[in-house]
Design a protein around this motif. Structure first.
Motif, mmCIF file in Angstrom:
data_model
loop_
_atom_site.group_PDB
_atom_site.id
_atom_site.type_symbol
_atom_site.label_atom_id
_atom_site.label_comp_id
_atom_site.label_asym_id
_atom_site.label_seq_id
_atom_site.Cartn_x
_atom_site.Cartn_y
_atom_site.Cartn_z
ATOM 1 N N CYS A 139 5.883 -4.169 30.094
ATOM 2 C CA CYS A 139 6.512 -4.877 31.207
ATOM 3 C C CYS A 139 6.258 -4.092 32.494
ATOM 4 C CB CYS A 139 8.012 -5.007 30.955
ATOM 5 S SG CYS A 139 8.922 -5.593 32.391
ATOM 6 N N CYS A 166 10.159 -2.934 33.939
ATOM 7 C CA CYS A 166 10.951 -1.900 33.263
ATOM 8 C C CYS A 166 10.105 -0.962 32.409
ATOM 9 C CB CYS A 166 12.056 -2.544 32.413
ATOM 10 S SG CYS A 166 11.394 -3.466 30.994
ATOM 11 N N CYS A 208 8.740 -8.560 30.760
ATOM 12 C CA CYS A 208 9.431 -8.889 29.510
ATOM 13 C C CYS A 208 10.454 -10.003 29.750
ATOM 14 C CB CYS A 208 10.149 -7.657 28.947
ATOM 15 S SG CYS A 208 11.515 -7.093 29.993
ATOM 16 N N CYS A 217 13.328 -8.951 32.154
ATOM 17 C CA CYS A 217 13.004 -8.835 33.573
ATOM 18 C C CYS A 217 12.598 -10.182 34.164
ATOM 19 C CB CYS A 217 11.901 -7.817 33.779
ATOM 20 S SG CYS A 217 12.401 -6.149 33.322
HETATM 21 ZN ZN LIG Z 1 11.124 -5.655 31.629
#
Ligand SMILES: [Zn+2]
Length: 168
Positions: free
Chosen positions: A3, A6, A27, A30
């Motif tokens: 991701c 994050c 992801c 997020c």
């Molecule tokens: Zn993420």
């Protein structure tokens, strides 16, 4: 694949979201930060910098522009034709001498041509005549401000020009 927000590993299908103006592959967690999607199949937009970097150099005055700013004398076409004929040259002869096309000479004599400074100079030199108001268009200083006040230098130039004409 990780991701981009994050940094966690994305399992399964990643989400494509525009976050803070940037295209992110994120992801599921997020993905909630943004509901603006982008299409990964489309190529990324070209960097804007490349286009605006196109140089904008000031253009140089071409011969044609100078010729436009210069006034041709009255009946210059006739002047060319008569002088040429007096010298016993046909249009063909004259065109060959100047390395120009016959049609160029014909149109010039008919005043149906926007002649380049180069052509004007060649004709002037060959026939020994003056076709433009300014005897010499070397500096261009007078041409750029024809209506402006005359400097002493300009007046001296004019005086010289007048004297030259008296002699000829
Ligand atoms: Zn993420």
């Amino acid at each position: 694949m990780r991701c981009e927000v994050c940094g966690r590993e994305i399992f399964g299908q990643p989400y494509y979201r525009v976050i803070e103006g940037g295209r992110m592959t994120v992801c599921g967690g997020c993905a909630q930060f943004s509901n603006q999607e982008w299409d990964p199949r489309k190529p990324k937009a070209q960097p804007m910098r490349r286009r605006s970097a196109a140089s904008t150099r000031p253009r140089r005055r071409s011969d044609i522009e100078v010729a436009e700013a210069t006034e041709l004398v009255e009946n210059y076409g006739e002047l060319i034709r008569k002088t040429r004929q007096r010298k016993g040259m046909t249009v063909e002869d004259f065109a060959k001498k100047l390395s120009e096309k016959e049609s160029v000479i014909k149109n010039f004599e008919k005043e149906q041509l926007n002649p380049t400074m180069t052509l004007i100079r060649k004709v002037q030199r060959e026939l020994g005549i003056t076709l433009i108001e300014e005897a010499e268009v070397g500096t261009g200083a007078v041409l750029t401000r024809p209506m402006g006040p005359r400097t002493l230098g300009d007046m001296l130039k004019l005086k010289t020009k007048e004297e030259d004409e008296e002699e000829g």
